[in-house]
Design a protein around this motif. Structure first.
Motif, PDB file in Angstrom:
ATOM      1  N   SER A   1    -110.812  37.911  16.987  1.00 14.02           N
ATOM      2  CA  SER A   1    -111.425  36.668  17.424  1.00 14.02           C
ATOM      3  C   SER A   1    -110.448  35.530  17.175  1.00 14.02           C
ATOM      4  O   SER A   1    -109.464  35.682  16.434  1.00 14.02           O
ATOM      5  N   VAL A   2    -110.696  34.384  17.771  1.00 14.70           N
ATOM      6  CA  VAL A   2    -109.850  33.222  17.509  1.00 14.70           C
ATOM      7  C   VAL A   2    -109.877  32.880  16.024  1.00 14.70           C
ATOM      8  O   VAL A   2    -108.841  32.592  15.413  1.00 14.70           O
ATOM      9  N   ASP A   3    -111.058  32.940  15.407  1.00 15.44           N
ATOM     10  CA  ASP A   3    -111.159  32.621  13.984  1.00 15.44           C
ATOM     11  C   ASP A   3    -110.451  33.660  13.123  1.00 15.44           C
ATOM     12  O   ASP A   3    -109.943  33.336  12.044  1.00 15.44           O
ATOM     13  N   GLY A   4    -110.411  34.907  13.578  1.00 12.29           N
ATOM     14  CA  GLY A   4    -109.765  35.955  12.796  1.00 12.29           C
ATOM     15  C   GLY A   4    -108.255  35.916  12.854  1.00 12.29           C
ATOM     16  O   GLY A   4    -107.580  36.536  12.029  1.00 12.29           O
ATOM     17  N   ALA A   5    -107.708  35.189  13.832  1.00 17.97           N
ATOM     18  CA  ALA A   5    -106.253  35.130  14.008  1.00 17.97           C
ATOM     19  C   ALA A   5    -105.680  33.998  13.167  1.00 17.97           C
ATOM     20  O   ALA A   5    -105.189  32.998  13.689  1.00 17.97           O
ATOM     21  N   GLY A   6    -105.750  34.153  11.853  1.00 15.56           N
ATOM     22  CA  GLY A   6    -105.329  33.082  10.957  1.00 15.56           C
ATOM     23  C   GLY A   6    -104.137  33.457  10.103  1.00 15.56           C
ATOM     24  O   GLY A   6    -103.588  34.563  10.205  1.00 15.56           O
ATOM     25  N   PRO A   7    -103.712  32.563   9.218  1.00 14.85           N
ATOM     26  CA  PRO A   7    -102.518  32.803   8.393  1.00 14.85           C
ATOM     27  C   PRO A   7    -102.675  33.977   7.435  1.00 14.85           C
ATOM     28  O   PRO A   7    -101.688  34.614   7.076  1.00 14.85           O
ATOM     29  N   GLU A   8    -103.910  34.282   7.018  1.00 14.88           N
ATOM     30  CA  GLU A   8    -104.101  35.424   6.123  1.00 14.88           C
ATOM     31  C   GLU A   8    -103.733  36.724   6.826  1.00 14.88           C
ATOM     32  O   GLU A   8    -103.119  37.619   6.232  1.00 14.88           O
ATOM     33  N   LEU A   9    -104.106  36.827   8.093  1.00 17.48           N
ATOM     34  CA  LEU A   9    -103.761  38.026   8.851  1.00 17.48           C
ATOM     35  C   LEU A   9    -102.252  38.103   9.075  1.00 17.48           C
ATOM     36  O   LEU A   9    -101.654  39.180   8.993  1.00 17.48           O
ATOM     37  N   VAL A  10    -101.623  36.966   9.344  1.00 19.04           N
ATOM     38  CA  VAL A  10    -100.170  36.952   9.515  1.00 19.04           C
ATOM     39  C   VAL A  10     -99.490  37.474   8.250  1.00 19.04           C
ATOM     40  O   VAL A  10     -98.548  38.273   8.314  1.00 19.04           O
ATOM     41  N   ALA A  11     -99.975  37.046   7.089  1.00 16.73           N
ATOM     42  CA  ALA A  11     -99.386  37.497   5.827  1.00 16.73           C
ATOM     43  C   ALA A  11     -99.539  39.007   5.658  1.00 16.73           C
ATOM     44  O   ALA A  11     -98.620  39.690   5.182  1.00 16.73           O
ATOM     45  N   ALA A  12    -100.695  39.546   6.052  1.00 14.63           N
ATOM     46  CA  ALA A  12    -100.900  40.992   5.946  1.00 14.63           C
ATOM     47  C   ALA A  12     -99.961  41.749   6.873  1.00 14.63           C
ATOM     48  O   ALA A  12     -99.374  42.773   6.503  1.00 14.63           O
ATOM     49  N   VAL A  13     -99.789  41.231   8.081  1.00  9.41           N
ATOM     50  CA  VAL A  13     -98.919  41.881   9.060  1.00  9.41           C
ATOM     51  C   VAL A  13     -97.470  41.865   8.592  1.00  9.41           C
ATOM     52  O   VAL A  13     -96.709  42.820   8.816  1.00  9.41           O
ATOM     53  N   GLU A  14     -97.060  40.801   7.919  1.00  4.59           N
ATOM     54  CA  GLU A  14     -95.664  40.672   7.505  1.00  4.59           C
ATOM     55  C   GLU A  14     -95.260  41.704   6.456  1.00  4.59           C
ATOM     56  O   GLU A  14     -94.066  41.868   6.189  1.00  4.59           O
ATOM     57  N   ARG A  15     -96.225  42.412   5.878  1.00  3.52           N
ATOM     58  CA  ARG A  15     -95.871  43.499   4.961  1.00  3.52           C
ATOM     59  C   ARG A  15     -95.074  44.586   5.672  1.00  3.52           C
ATOM     60  O   ARG A  15     -94.367  45.362   5.037  1.00  3.52           O
ATOM     61  N   LEU A  16     -95.195  44.659   6.997  1.00  2.00           N
ATOM     62  CA  LEU A  16     -94.514  45.699   7.758  1.00  2.00           C
ATOM     63  C   LEU A  16     -93.159  45.254   8.285  1.00  2.00           C
ATOM     64  O   LEU A  16     -92.465  46.009   8.956  1.00  2.00           O
ATOM     65  N   ALA A  17     -92.784  43.998   8.036  1.00  2.00           N
ATOM     66  CA  ALA A  17     -91.498  43.488   8.507  1.00  2.00           C
ATOM     67  C   ALA A  17     -90.358  44.182   7.752  1.00  2.00           C
ATOM     68  O   ALA A  17     -90.580  44.767   6.691  1.00  2.00           O
ATOM     69  N   PRO A  18     -89.110  44.149   8.283  1.00  2.00           N
ATOM     70  CA  PRO A  18     -88.651  43.397   9.449  1.00  2.00           C
ATOM     71  C   PRO A  18     -89.019  44.075  10.770  1.00  2.00           C
ATOM     72  O   PRO A  18     -89.009  45.299  10.881  1.00  2.00           O
ATOM     73  N   PHE A  19     -89.318  43.227  11.757  1.00  2.00           N
ATOM     74  CA  PHE A  19     -89.703  43.704  13.074  1.00  2.00           C
ATOM     75  C   PHE A  19     -88.534  43.589  14.038  1.00  2.00           C
ATOM     76  O   PHE A  19     -87.689  42.700  13.930  1.00  2.00           O
ATOM     77  N   GLY A  20     -88.521  44.476  15.001  1.00  2.00           N
ATOM     78  CA  GLY A  20     -87.483  44.467  16.026  1.00  2.00           C
ATOM     79  C   GLY A  20     -87.590  45.738  16.836  1.00  2.00           C
ATOM     80  O   GLY A  20     -88.645  46.375  16.894  1.00  2.00           O
ATOM     81  N   MET A  21     -86.491  46.133  17.461  1.00  2.00           N
ATOM     82  CA  MET A  21     -86.469  47.379  18.215  1.00  2.00           C
ATOM     83  C   MET A  21     -86.858  48.537  17.295  1.00  2.00           C
ATOM     84  O   MET A  21     -86.388  48.635  16.164  1.00  2.00           O
ATOM     85  N   GLY A  22     -87.741  49.411  17.777  1.00  2.00           N
ATOM     86  CA  GLY A  22     -88.157  50.559  16.985  1.00  2.00           C
ATOM     87  C   GLY A  22     -89.290  50.266  16.030  1.00  2.00           C
ATOM     88  O   GLY A  22     -89.999  51.183  15.608  1.00  2.00           O
ATOM     89  N   ASN A  23     -89.469  49.016  15.661  1.00  2.00           N
ATOM     90  CA  ASN A  23     -90.593  48.599  14.817  1.00  2.00           C
ATOM     91  C   ASN A  23     -91.059  47.237  15.322  1.00  2.00           C
ATOM     92  O   ASN A  23     -90.871  46.211  14.669  1.00  2.00           O
TER      93      ASN A  23
END
Length: 612
Positions: A503-525
């Motif tokens: 949802s628009v409300d769910g797309a917040g900075p907390e979710l971004v922080a959770a996603v960044e645990r999988l960084a670095p992002f690029g080709m192949g990831n």
């Protein structure tokens, strides 16, 4: 009983939402044809595995789902989330010719010989040359860096260059990010009594040129380890092997001496910018290199980051889209050696001056690129529905043809070759970019073997070539014949894949922080891509040259900024601009928005579809 993929698509009621139902192969949210003409699919995930990962590592549910979708298991998750060099890197001595390369470099160090570092004119070449320069300089040598001029010398070593180095008294030339297919130049070097080492990663022909050593994980006689490394990654392994030998021999003390880990900022920059897969060894090199870069110890990178406005800890995006293009600008339209000089200088004033020059050249490059792109796109439209786009033109700057090829590939969803005519009108020099699943580099090498291109090479996603203009139609036919099947298969499987629905409300900075645990992002990831819905447009305008900016709201009243870059003049961008008051499904990647007092998220759009 084997676990089965979760057939449920996360729905839009929260950060992940409740189940929306539907089979995995059914269009997500019913989007069979988006504004960009694609079906949307949810990445299938085994729910039990995703839950186990989240619980075992104390991660949010979305992080567990993202790990599972990337094939990460309970056994491999720790290495993925916290990549370590010792565990990830292949043994340097496992590569062919590594022992000979190390022995020759050690001899140069012992005899204080004159060494020339010959690098390619892109970021991978500049970082490879800078890395080798910094290490050899720390051992007391004074290596000379030579980056060839794109217009007057072209790619890779030439016969004239090798003879010139020999005439100047050089003892050793190290070719970095080039040289694997340079048989005539390396033969000339041998005949002139000049030793040459090649440290490269490009696809190799069956017949290798004469060199003291040729270290390249993509040699046909290699084991397969390290095939995804950029040249700077291979150079780091060579330096690591040399460092170990020098310490074992007592040339260097057991402790102290050159700082290998301090070179990893260069490795990260070259690896990200060369678009190699950020998995396995590359993931570890980039993750550790970003930590080194965050210390801002290298004057050149510090000055360049300031010019680019990077005022936070760097990530792969900063390297690939802000720092890399500026370093490349020197090789594209200015002094090809500027990037390597920036990365090796210890003088703060010189670093600031070079960074300012590269920033100016990058702005000029953008203007030149826009003009060439307009002409190239018009010619591509006239080419029809061929499997491979091959466009050529007089007056096009050779320094931007690679970028333009990438733009055409994105716009027309097929491999693209862009060639600039030489001043005498006899040949064309250019670059090619491919789509996932189509190995362009191998076919370019075959075209050279067939006599359809004078020279060329590359890797799966990118290649370069020189073609006689009177053979251009034959080359077009050859590429179409060889790649029609792979291109058709790749495009048929080109649905937009998404990792979840928000949802628009769910797309917040907390979710971004959770996603960044999988960084670095690029080709192949790749960075996770989400659908955000329903998103009603309350404002739509154009910012910058041709970027579409949306402000959208959801049923609960939350707001989100969304950006569709370089899309204002495209059909889908026009529909978004006319969409005020309408509801859309938006697809893209969430990014941190550090502008302002409080952290926010913004959505970088890849696609959209009507939701009303």
């Amino acid at each position: 009983m084997a676990s089965q993929p979760d057939p449920q698509a996360p729905g839009p009621s929260g950060p992940l939402g409740s189940s929306a139902g539907g089979a995995v192969d059914a269009p997500l949210l019913g989007v069979a044809r988006s504004l960009k003409g694609r079906a949307w699919r949810l990445v299938p995930v085994v729910a039990r595995e995703a839950e186990a990962l989240a619980q075992a590592f104390g991660l949010p549910d979305i992080a567990g789902r993202l790990l599972a979708s990337r094939g990460v298991t309970l056994d491999t998750a720790d290495a993925f989330l916290d990549p370590r060099l010792k565990a990830a890197l292949p043994s340097p001595l496992g590569f062919r010719d590594m022992d000979a390369a190390v022995a020759r470099l050690a001899h140069a160090v012992a005899r204080r010989q004159r060494v020339v570092l010959f690098g390619d004119y892109d970021v991978d070449g500049a970082t490879s040359a800078a890395l080798m320069h910094r290490y050899l300089s720390a051992l007391g040598l004074s290596p000379r860096i030579h980056i060839p001029d794109r217009l007057t010398e072209g790619y890779g070593p030439s016969v004239d260059a090798m003879r010139g180095f020999a005439g100047d008294g050089a003892d050793l030339v190290v070719c970095l990010d080039c040289g694997t297919a340079a048989e005539a130049p390396l033969t000339a070097a041998r005949d002139a009594g000049l030793d040459v080492l090649v440290i490269d990663h490009h696809k190799a022909p069956a017949r290798l040129p004469p060199a003291v050593a040729l270290v390249n994980p993509n040699r046909l006689d290699e084991s397969g380890a390290g095939t995804g490394l950029a040249a700077v990654g291979v150079a780091f392994l060579v330096v690591a092997a040399l460092d170990r030998q020098l310490r074992q021999a007592g040339t260097l003390p057991a402790r102290g001496g050159p700082d290998l880990l301090g070179l990893l900022d260069l490795v990260a920059l070259g690896t990200v910018c060369d678009l190699v897969p950020l998995v396995g060894p590359n993931r570890a090199l980039v993750a550790q290199g970003l930590r080194v870069m965050a210390k801002r110890a290298r004057p050149g990178l510090r000055a360049l980051a300031d010019q680019a406005g990077v005022d936070s800890a760097p990530d792969a995006y900063h390297l690939g889209f802000l720092l890399g293009p500026r370093i490349n600008a020197g090789g594209r339209i200015g002094d090809a050696g500027l990037g390597a000089r920036l990365l090796t200088t210890e003088d703060e004033a010189e670093a600031a001056a070079i960074a300012a020059t590269l920033d100016r050249l990058n702005k000029e490059r953008q203007q030149i690129e826009a003009a060439v792109l307009d002409e190239a796109a018009a010619r591509a439209e006239m080419a029809g529905d061929r499997p491979v786009l091959v466009v050529d033109g007089a007056g096009w700057h050779p320094g931007v043809v690679g970028i333009v090829a990438g733009r055409l590939k994105e716009r027309f969803d097929r491999p693209a070759v862009v060639l600039a005519h030489s001043d005498d009108g006899r040949e064309a020099v250019g670059s090619a970019r491919s789509i996932p699943g189509v190995d362009l580099g191998a076919v370019v090498i075959d075209a050279v073997a067939e006599g359809l291109a004078r020279k060329g090479g590359g890797h799966a996603m990118a290649a370069g070539m020189t073609v006689a203009l009177d053979r251009l139609d034959e080359l077009r036919a050859f590429l179409d014949a060889r790649l029609a099947g792979p291109v058709a298969a790749a495009r048929a499987d080109a649905a937009l894949t998404l990792d979840g629905v928000l949802s628009v409300d769910g797309a917040g900075p907390e979710l971004v922080a959770a996603v960044e645990r999988l960084a670095p992002f690029g080709m192949g990831n790749p960075g996770p891509r989400f659908a955000v819905t329903p998103a009603r447009v309350v404002k739509a305008d154009v910012v910058g040259r041709d970027h579409v900016r949306l402000i959208v709201t959801g049923p609960a009243g939350g707001r989100l900024k969304a950006m569709a870059f370089r899309s204002a003049e495209t059909p889908w961008g026009a529909e978004l601009l006319a969409g005020k008051g309408r509801a859309f499904h938006l697809a893209g990647r969430l990014k941190r928005d550090d502008w302002g007092a409080e952290p926010k998220a913004e959505l970088h759009l890849d696609d959209a579809a009507p939701a009303d």
